[in-house]
Design an enzyme around this catalytic site. Structure first.
Site, PDB file in Angstrom:
ATOM      1  N   ASP A  39       0.876  -1.170   0.000  1.00 46.55           N
ATOM      2  CA  ASP A  39       0.000   0.000   0.000  1.00 46.55           C
ATOM      3  C   ASP A  39       0.916   1.224   0.000  1.00 46.55           C
ATOM      4  O   ASP A  39       1.562   1.518   1.007  1.00 46.55           O
ATOM      5  CB  ASP A  39      -0.893  -0.016   1.243  1.00 46.55           C
ATOM      6  CG  ASP A  39      -1.751   1.235   1.355  1.00 46.55           C
ATOM      7  OD1 ASP A  39      -1.610   2.154   0.513  1.00 46.55           O
ATOM      8  OD2 ASP A  39      -2.562   1.297   2.301  1.00 46.55           O
ATOM      9  N   TYR A  72      -9.137  14.605  -6.350  1.00 48.09           N
ATOM     10  CA  TYR A  72      -8.268  13.976  -7.363  1.00 48.09           C
ATOM     11  C   TYR A  72      -7.424  15.027  -8.107  1.00 48.09           C
ATOM     12  O   TYR A  72      -6.215  14.890  -8.262  1.00 48.09           O
ATOM     13  CB  TYR A  72      -9.133  13.186  -8.343  1.00 48.09           C
ATOM     14  CG  TYR A  72      -8.345  12.515  -9.445  1.00 48.09           C
ATOM     15  CD1 TYR A  72      -7.555  11.403  -9.180  1.00 48.09           C
ATOM     16  CD2 TYR A  72      -8.392  12.990 -10.755  1.00 48.09           C
ATOM     17  CE1 TYR A  72      -6.834  10.782 -10.184  1.00 48.09           C
ATOM     18  CE2 TYR A  72      -7.673  12.373 -11.765  1.00 48.09           C
ATOM     19  CZ  TYR A  72      -6.894  11.268 -11.467  1.00 48.09           C
ATOM     20  OH  TYR A  72      -6.172  10.659 -12.469  1.00 48.09           O
TER      21      TYR A  72
HETATM   22  N1  LIG Z   1      -7.132   5.914 -16.779  1.00 48.76           N
HETATM   23  C1  LIG Z   1      -7.229   7.228 -16.915  1.00 48.76           C
HETATM   24  O1  LIG Z   1      -8.136   7.752 -17.575  1.00 48.76           O
HETATM   25  C2  LIG Z   1      -6.204   8.118 -16.277  1.00 48.76           C
HETATM   26  C3  LIG Z   1      -6.149   9.455 -16.680  1.00 48.76           C
HETATM   27  C4  LIG Z   1      -5.216  10.299 -16.098  1.00 48.76           C
HETATM   28  C5  LIG Z   1      -4.357   9.806 -15.122  1.00 48.76           C
HETATM   29  N2  LIG Z   1      -4.434   8.502 -14.751  1.00 48.76           N
HETATM   30  C6  LIG Z   1      -3.515   8.047 -13.706  1.00 48.76           C
HETATM   31  O2  LIG Z   1      -2.812   6.902 -14.143  1.00 48.76           O
HETATM   32  C7  LIG Z   1      -2.552   6.043 -13.036  1.00 48.76           C
HETATM   33  C8  LIG Z   1      -3.024   4.630 -13.359  1.00 48.76           C
HETATM   34  O3  LIG Z   1      -4.389   4.671 -13.696  1.00 48.76           O
HETATM   35  P1  LIG Z   1      -5.145   3.413 -14.292  1.00 48.76           P
HETATM   36  O4  LIG Z   1      -6.226   3.937 -15.143  1.00 48.76           O
HETATM   37  O5  LIG Z   1      -4.192   2.411 -14.831  1.00 48.76           O
HETATM   38  O6  LIG Z   1      -5.821   2.849 -12.947  1.00 48.76           O
HETATM   39  P2  LIG Z   1      -6.269   1.371 -12.557  1.00 48.76           P
HETATM   40  O7  LIG Z   1      -7.276   1.527 -11.472  1.00 48.76           O
HETATM   41  O8  LIG Z   1      -6.653   0.592 -13.770  1.00 48.76           O
HETATM   42  O9  LIG Z   1      -4.920   0.780 -11.954  1.00 48.76           O
HETATM   43  C9  LIG Z   1      -4.369   1.360 -10.787  1.00 48.76           C
HETATM   44  C10 LIG Z   1      -3.559   0.331 -10.051  1.00 48.76           C
HETATM   45  O10 LIG Z   1      -3.112   0.957  -8.824  1.00 48.76           O
HETATM   46  C11 LIG Z   1      -3.271   0.032  -7.769  1.00 48.76           C
HETATM   47  N3  LIG Z   1      -3.428   0.730  -6.489  1.00 48.76           N
HETATM   48  C12 LIG Z   1      -4.493   1.460  -6.064  1.00 48.76           C
HETATM   49  N4  LIG Z   1      -4.273   1.903  -4.811  1.00 48.76           N
HETATM   50  C13 LIG Z   1      -3.041   1.457  -4.450  1.00 48.76           C
HETATM   51  C14 LIG Z   1      -2.262   1.596  -3.276  1.00 48.76           C
HETATM   52  N5  LIG Z   1      -2.697   2.258  -2.199  1.00 48.76           N
HETATM   53  N6  LIG Z   1      -1.036   1.023  -3.249  1.00 48.76           N
HETATM   54  C15 LIG Z   1      -0.577   0.320  -4.316  1.00 48.76           C
HETATM   55  N7  LIG Z   1      -1.270   0.148  -5.452  1.00 48.76           N
HETATM   56  C16 LIG Z   1      -2.499   0.714  -5.512  1.00 48.76           C
HETATM   57  C17 LIG Z   1      -4.528  -0.771  -8.134  1.00 48.76           C
HETATM   58  O11 LIG Z   1      -4.544  -2.013  -7.446  1.00 48.76           O
HETATM   59  C18 LIG Z   1      -4.385  -0.901  -9.635  1.00 48.76           C
HETATM   60  O12 LIG Z   1      -3.670  -2.081 -10.009  1.00 48.76           O
HETATM   61  C19 LIG Z   1      -3.242   6.678 -11.823  1.00 48.76           C
HETATM   62  O13 LIG Z   1      -2.293   7.436 -11.107  1.00 48.76           O
HETATM   63  C20 LIG Z   1      -4.265   7.602 -12.464  1.00 48.76           C
HETATM   64  O14 LIG Z   1      -4.602   8.697 -11.640  1.00 48.76           O
HETATM   65  C21 LIG Z   1      -5.327   7.644 -15.313  1.00 48.76           C
END
Ligand SMILES: NC(=O)c1ccc[n+]([C@@H]2O[C@H](COP(=O)([O-])OP(=O)(O)OC[C@H]3O[C@@H](n4cnc5c(N)ncnc54)[C@H](O)[C@@H]3O)[C@@H](O)[C@H]2O)c1
Length: 255
Positions: free
Chosen positions: A62, A154
Site C-alpha cells: 500500500d 483527485y
Molecule cells: N485511466 C485514466 O483515464 C487516467 C487518466 C489520467 C491519469 N491517470 C492516472 O494513471 C494512473 C493509473 O491509472 P489506471 O487507469 O491504470 O488505474 P487502474 O485503477 O486501472 O490501476 C491502478 C492500479 O493501482 C493500484 N493501487 C491502487 N491503490 C493502491 C495503493 N494504495 N497502493 C498500491 N497500489 C495501488 C490498483 O490495485 C491498480 O492495479 C493513476 O495514477 C491515475 O490517476 C489515469
C-alpha cells in the site's frame, strides 16, 4: 531498445493492471528488470516481464503506508542490488460531488496519489544518488486542465504531483536524477471501466467517446498510447529534460 535501458531496474507502482502494467511490459521489452508493486496481485505482469526475457518480482504494497513502503523497499533490495527507475503509477480516482465529499474521502485520495508518490520516490532516491543516475516518472492527469465534476480531491492530488515533480527535479538534478510527469487523458483501463460514468452519460463507453471527440486525435486513449512516453522519459535520451509534465492525451489539453 531505448538508449541506456539494458539491465536497468525499475520499480513501477500500480503495475498489476492498467497503465502501470503497460509500462512494465514496455520497459521490459526495452531491457529493464521490473519490481511490480501493487495492492493487488502482480503475477500477470510478472509473466509479461519474464516473457520479454527480463527478471521480475511482484510485491504487494500500500503506497500510502510508510510501513508498507518500507517492507516493499526491503523486498526489492533483496531481489535487485540497485534501482534506477521509479514510476509512480498507483492511483485512485473515485468521483464525489463537492457537497458529499468528506475529509476522509479527501485524505484517502491525497494519501494514495500524492503521499504514495513521495514515499516511494523517497525510498529509492538514495540508491540513485549513490549511482549518479536515476529516473522518476510520476502520473499527473489531463483533468488538471479540464472541466470535470466530482474530482476536487483527485485534481488537487494531481496538481500536487506536478508541483512535486518540478521541485524534486530541482533538488535531484545535481545527482543525475531527472523527475518528470506524464499527464494521460481519459484512458480505457480497468479503473476507468469499473467506475460509474459522469451523470451526463449513460455508460462509460459514451463518456470515452465524448472525450475522444474533444481530442485532436479522435479515438479513445488506451494504456499502450502512454508507453512511448515512459520509455523516453526513463532513457538516456531524456537526460536534459526534467521537471516537465508531458500531456499524452491525443492533443486535448494545451499547456
Ligand atoms: N485511466 C485514466 O483515464 C487516467 C487518466 C489520467 C491519469 N491517470 C492516472 O494513471 C494512473 C493509473 O491509472 P489506471 O487507469 O491504470 O488505474 P487502474 O485503477 O486501472 O490501476 C491502478 C492500479 O493501482 C493500484 N493501487 C491502487 N491503490 C493502491 C495503493 N494504495 N497502493 C498500491 N497500489 C495501488 C490498483 O490495485 C491498480 O492495479 C493513476 O495514477 C491515475 O490517476 C489515469
Amino acid at each position: 531498445m531505448a538508449k541506456g535501458h539494458k539491465d536497468k531496474v525499475a520499480v513501477i507502482t500500480g503495475a498489476a493492471g492498467g497503465i502501470g502494467q503497460a509500462f512494465a511490459k514496455r520497459l521490459a521489452e526495452d531491457g529493464v528488470h521490473i519490481a511490480v508493486v501493487d495492492l493487488g496481485d502482480g503475477s500477470e505482469t510478472v509473466k509479461m516481464v519474464e516473457g520479454a526475457g527480463r527478471t521480475a518480482i511482484a510485491i504487494r504494497c500500500d503506497v500510502s503506508s510508510e510501513e508498507s513502503v518500507a517492507a516493499m523497499t526491503k523486498a526489492v533490495q533483496a531481489k535487485f542490488d540497485h534501482v534506477d527507475i521509479v514510476v509512480n503509477c498507483a492511483g485512485i480516482f473515485p468521483q464525489k460531488v463537492f457537497g458529499d465529499m468528506t475529509f476522509a474521502d479527501w485524505r484517502k485520495v491525497l494519501s494514495i496519489n500524492l503521499d504514495g508518490t513521495f514515499l516511494v520516490t523517497k525510498a529509492f532516491v538514495p540508491g540513485m544518488q549513490a549511482r549518479k543516475w536515476g529516473r522518476v516518472v510520476n502520473l499527473a492527469s489531463s483533468t488538471l486542465g479540464s472541466v470535470v465534476t466530482g474530482f476536487a480531491h483527485y485534481v488537487a492530488s494531481k496538481g500536487g504531483i506536478v508541483g512535486f515533480t518540478r521541485a524534486a527535479a530541482t533538488d535531484l538534478a545535481p545527482f543525475g536524477i531527472t523527475v518528470n510527469a506524464i499527464a494521460p487523458g481519459l484512458t480505457r483501463s480497468p479503473g476507468t471501466l469499473a467506475r460509474a460514468p459522469r451523470p451526463v452519460f449513460k455508460t462509460m463507453d459514451e463518456e470515452f467517446e465524448s472525450v475522444a471527440q474533444m481530442q485532436a486525435i479522435k479515438r479513445v486513449e488506451v494504456p499502450e498510447d502512454l508507453v512511448g512516453a515512459v520509455s523516453f522519459l526513463t532513457s538516456d535520451d531524456s537526460a536534459f529534460i526534467t521537471g516537465q509534465t508531458l500531456n499524452v492525451d491525443g492533443g486535448r489539453v494545451r499547456s
